[in-house]
Design a protein around this motif. Structure first.
Motif, PDB file in Angstrom:
ATOM      1  N   ALA A  59     -22.644  -8.466   3.399  1.00 60.03           N
ATOM      2  CA  ALA A  59     -21.779  -8.908   4.492  1.00 60.03           C
ATOM      3  C   ALA A  59     -22.426  -9.920   5.447  1.00 60.03           C
ATOM      4  CB  ALA A  59     -21.306  -7.695   5.295  1.00 60.03           C
ATOM      5  N   CYS A  60     -23.746 -10.004   5.446  1.00 59.89           N
ATOM      6  CA  CYS A  60     -24.419 -10.931   6.378  1.00 59.89           C
ATOM      7  C   CYS A  60     -24.116 -12.369   5.979  1.00 59.89           C
ATOM      8  CB  CYS A  60     -25.923 -10.687   6.378  1.00 59.89           C
ATOM      9  SG  CYS A  60     -26.817 -11.778   7.505  1.00 59.89           S
ATOM     10  N   THR A  61     -23.718 -13.154   6.954  1.00 61.52           N
ATOM     11  CA  THR A  61     -23.382 -14.553   6.702  1.00 61.52           C
ATOM     12  C   THR A  61     -24.595 -15.467   6.779  1.00 61.52           C
ATOM     13  OG1 THR A  61     -22.921 -14.982   9.036  1.00 61.52           O
ATOM     14  CG2 THR A  61     -21.072 -14.223   7.655  1.00 61.52           C
ATOM     15  N   GLY A  62     -25.718 -14.937   7.273  1.00 62.78           N
ATOM     16  CA  GLY A  62     -26.909 -15.764   7.423  1.00 62.78           C
ATOM     17  C   GLY A  62     -26.790 -16.761   8.559  1.00 62.78           C
ATOM     18  N   CYS A  63     -25.960 -16.448   9.545  1.00 64.11           N
ATOM     19  CA  CYS A  63     -25.718 -17.375  10.655  1.00 64.11           C
ATOM     20  C   CYS A  63     -26.957 -17.582  11.527  1.00 64.11           C
ATOM     21  CB  CYS A  63     -24.547 -16.890  11.502  1.00 64.11           C
ATOM     22  SG  CYS A  63     -24.893 -15.359  12.411  1.00 64.11           S
ATOM     23  N   GLY A  64     -27.838 -16.591  11.578  1.00 58.45           N
ATOM     24  CA  GLY A  64     -29.065 -16.722  12.361  1.00 58.45           C
ATOM     25  C   GLY A  64     -28.934 -16.322  13.811  1.00 58.45           C
ATOM     26  N   ASP A  65     -27.777 -15.807  14.224  1.00 55.49           N
ATOM     27  CA  ASP A  65     -27.605 -15.416  15.622  1.00 55.49           C
ATOM     28  C   ASP A  65     -28.603 -14.340  16.041  1.00 55.49           C
ATOM     29  OD1 ASP A  65     -25.565 -17.228  15.914  1.00 55.49           O
ATOM     30  OD2 ASP A  65     -23.952 -15.729  15.825  1.00 55.49           O
ATOM     31  N   CYS A  66     -28.846 -13.364  15.172  1.00 57.73           N
ATOM     32  CA  CYS A  66     -29.785 -12.293  15.517  1.00 57.73           C
ATOM     33  C   CYS A  66     -31.215 -12.836  15.603  1.00 57.73           C
ATOM     34  CB  CYS A  66     -29.711 -11.143  14.517  1.00 57.73           C
ATOM     35  SG  CYS A  66     -30.040 -11.594  12.809  1.00 57.73           S
ATOM     36  N   VAL A  67     -31.556 -13.775  14.743  1.00 61.42           N
ATOM     37  CA  VAL A  67     -32.893 -14.372  14.754  1.00 61.42           C
ATOM     38  C   VAL A  67     -33.106 -15.144  16.054  1.00 61.42           C
ATOM     39  CG1 VAL A  67     -34.403 -16.047  13.611  1.00 61.42           C
ATOM     40  CG2 VAL A  67     -33.016 -14.474  12.238  1.00 61.42           C
ATOM     41  N   ARG A  68     -32.117 -15.927  16.441  1.00 64.34           N
ATOM     42  CA  ARG A  68     -32.229 -16.709  17.686  1.00 64.34           C
ATOM     43  C   ARG A  68     -32.236 -15.811  18.929  1.00 64.34           C
ATOM     44  NH1 ARG A  68     -29.164 -19.930  14.497  1.00 64.34           N
ATOM     45  NH2 ARG A  68     -27.170 -19.163  15.262  1.00 64.34           N
ATOM     46  N   ALA A  69     -31.595 -14.652  18.844  1.00 61.05           N
ATOM     47  CA  ALA A  69     -31.519 -13.754  19.999  1.00 61.05           C
ATOM     48  C   ALA A  69     -32.814 -12.982  20.234  1.00 61.05           C
ATOM     49  CB  ALA A  69     -30.368 -12.772  19.817  1.00 61.05           C
ATOM     50  N   CYS A  70     -33.682 -12.936  19.266  1.00 62.20           N
ATOM     51  CA  CYS A  70     -34.909 -12.133  19.368  1.00 62.20           C
ATOM     52  C   CYS A  70     -35.909 -12.776  20.332  1.00 62.20           C
ATOM     53  CB  CYS A  70     -35.546 -11.974  17.986  1.00 62.20           C
ATOM     54  SG  CYS A  70     -37.071 -11.018  18.010  1.00 62.20           S
ATOM     55  N   VAL A  74     -39.891 -12.230  16.301  1.00 65.00           N
ATOM     56  CA  VAL A  74     -40.408 -11.522  15.132  1.00 65.00           C
ATOM     57  C   VAL A  74     -39.373 -11.429  14.013  1.00 65.00           C
ATOM     58  CG1 VAL A  74     -42.139 -10.209  16.411  1.00 65.00           C
ATOM     59  CG2 VAL A  74     -39.849  -9.250  16.117  1.00 65.00           C
ATOM     60  N   LEU A  75     -38.183 -11.931  14.248  1.00 60.24           N
ATOM     61  CA  LEU A  75     -37.174 -12.012  13.204  1.00 60.24           C
ATOM     62  C   LEU A  75     -37.169 -13.433  12.667  1.00 60.24           C
ATOM     63  CD1 LEU A  75     -34.139 -10.043  14.686  1.00 60.24           C
ATOM     64  CD2 LEU A  75     -35.965  -9.223  13.191  1.00 60.24           C
ATOM     65  N   VAL A  76     -37.111 -13.553  11.352  1.00 56.04           N
ATOM     66  CA  VAL A  76     -37.084 -14.857  10.698  1.00 56.04           C
ATOM     67  C   VAL A  76     -35.979 -14.840   9.644  1.00 56.04           C
ATOM     68  CG1 VAL A  76     -39.532 -15.341  11.074  1.00 56.04           C
ATOM     69  CG2 VAL A  76     -38.817 -14.179   8.991  1.00 56.04           C
ATOM     70  N   GLN A  77     -35.560 -16.018   9.227  1.00 58.58           N
ATOM     71  CA  GLN A  77     -34.581 -16.096   8.153  1.00 58.58           C
ATOM     72  C   GLN A  77     -35.331 -16.186   6.834  1.00 58.58           C
ATOM     73  OE1 GLN A  77     -31.831 -19.085  10.086  1.00 58.58           O
ATOM     74  NE2 GLN A  77     -30.373 -17.699   9.127  1.00 58.58           N
ATOM     75  N   ALA A  78     -35.094 -15.209   5.975  1.00 58.70           N
ATOM     76  CA  ALA A  78     -35.761 -15.137   4.677  1.00 58.70           C
ATOM     77  C   ALA A  78     -34.962 -15.926   3.648  1.00 58.70           C
ATOM     78  CB  ALA A  78     -35.886 -13.674   4.254  1.00 58.70           C
ATOM     79  N   ALA A  79     -35.330 -15.768   2.395  1.00 57.75           N
ATOM     80  CA  ALA A  79     -34.626 -16.438   1.307  1.00 57.75           C
ATOM     81  C   ALA A  79     -33.143 -16.098   1.388  1.00 57.75           C
ATOM     82  CB  ALA A  79     -35.200 -15.996  -0.030  1.00 57.75           C
ATOM     83  N   GLY A  80     -32.307 -17.078   1.216  1.00 60.55           N
ATOM     84  CA  GLY A  80     -30.871 -16.879   1.297  1.00 60.55           C
ATOM     85  C   GLY A  80     -30.354 -16.877   2.719  1.00 60.55           C
ATOM     86  N   GLY A  81     -31.226 -17.071   3.696  1.00 61.40           N
ATOM     87  CA  GLY A  81     -30.811 -17.137   5.089  1.00 61.40           C
ATOM     88  C   GLY A  81     -30.651 -15.797   5.780  1.00 61.40           C
ATOM     89  N   LEU A  82     -30.902 -14.692   5.079  1.00 60.27           N
ATOM     90  CA  LEU A  82     -30.750 -13.379   5.689  1.00 60.27           C
ATOM     91  C   LEU A  82     -31.937 -13.080   6.604  1.00 60.27           C
ATOM     92  CD1 LEU A  82     -29.450 -11.280   2.664  1.00 60.27           C
ATOM     93  CD2 LEU A  82     -28.146 -12.513   4.392  1.00 60.27           C
ATOM     94  N   PRO A  83     -31.684 -12.380   7.710  1.00 63.47           N
ATOM     95  CA  PRO A  83     -32.762 -12.101   8.647  1.00 63.47           C
ATOM     96  C   PRO A  83     -33.702 -11.003   8.137  1.00 63.47           C
ATOM     97  CG  PRO A  83     -30.771 -11.019   9.373  1.00 63.47           C
ATOM     98  CD  PRO A  83     -30.405 -11.846   8.172  1.00 63.47           C
ATOM     99  N   MET A  84     -34.967 -11.132   8.496  1.00 62.33           N
ATOM    100  CA  MET A  84     -35.932 -10.086   8.195  1.00 62.33           C
ATOM    101  C   MET A  84     -36.933  -9.992   9.335  1.00 62.33           C
ATOM    102  SD  MET A  84     -38.426 -11.514   5.247  1.00 62.33           S
ATOM    103  CE  MET A  84     -40.065 -11.970   5.763  1.00 62.33           C
ATOM    104  N   PHE A  85     -37.516  -8.828   9.469  1.00 63.98           N
ATOM    105  CA  PHE A  85     -38.546  -8.565  10.467  1.00 63.98           C
ATOM    106  C   PHE A  85     -39.891  -8.935   9.867  1.00 63.98           C
ATOM    107  CE2 PHE A  85     -41.492  -5.125  12.106  1.00 63.98           C
ATOM    108  CZ  PHE A  85     -41.762  -5.748  13.313  1.00 63.98           C
ATOM    109  N   ASP A  86     -40.649  -9.776  10.561  1.00 64.64           N
ATOM    110  CA  ASP A  86     -41.977 -10.190  10.106  1.00 64.64           C
ATOM    111  C   ASP A  86     -43.008  -9.664  11.095  1.00 64.64           C
ATOM    112  OD1 ASP A  86     -44.299 -11.363   9.247  1.00 64.64           O
ATOM    113  OD2 ASP A  86     -43.498 -13.402   9.199  1.00 64.64           O
TER     114      ASP A  86
END
Length: 190
Positions: A59-70, A74-86
């Protein structure tokens, strides 16, 4: 006669390793890694409060809103644009901004436990090799890592009832010996 070059782009060579609990990028897997069957890696660490992996990735669109809000970055966009915790980038403060920024409703309520991650100490730990190092203990904001007194070099012990899985110890470890791993809910509640 010239034949078209259909080999595609050159592939990177060398060994691909998961670092600090993060799965290697599948697109950069070398032939040797493929032939030796080392594709599994560790699971990708999703942001805190993220729903289960399968519905999240569907369901994740890979929009990056959660990554930008952090605010901790510590959140980055991984392969496919999905967010992950690094966790190599620092610790998660569990502020909830990532969950609040998601319009797709892919996060559980922030009143719940953010995740079932806990720190694990690997065999690369300097203290287990006789080198004085307390970096993980010093970085831990919840005092979840202790070094019990010993006649020999004390080694780190993770107190799972105190560990929040924030990742502070991972970024602070000079040997890269720490990783995050999911514990079963029953083990956490005990």
């Amino acid at each position: 006669m010239d034949l078209p070059d259909d080999r595609g782009p050159a592939r990177p060579r060398g060994r691909v390793r998961g670092v600090a609990g993060i799965a290697p990028d599948r697109a950069s897997v070398s032939r040797r890694t493929l032939l030796r069957g080392r594709l599994r890696g560790e699971p990708v660490l999703r942001p805190p409060w993220a729903i289960d992996e399968s519905p999240f990735s569907d369901a994740c669109t890979g929009c990056g809103d959660c990554v930008r809000a952090c605010p901790e970055a510590v959140l980055v966009q991984a392969a496919g644009g999905l967010p992950m915790f690094d966790p190599r980038r620092g610790e998660c403060s569990f502020c909830g901004d990532c969950a609040g920024a998601c319009d797709a409703q892919l996060f559980r309520p922030v009143e719940q436990r953010p995740w079932a991650l806990r720190a694990l100490v690997g065999q690369e730990c300097l203290a287990t090799q006789g080198v004085v190092c307390f970096s993980c203990r010093d970085a831990c904001p919840t005092a979840a890592i202790r070094f019990a007194p010993s006649r020999t070099m004390p080694v780190p012990e993770v107190l799972s009832d105190r560990c929040t899985g924030c990742g502070a110890c991972i970024a602070g470890c000079p040997a890269g010996a720490l990783s995050l791993s999911a514990l079963h809910e029953e083990a956490i509640d005990a």
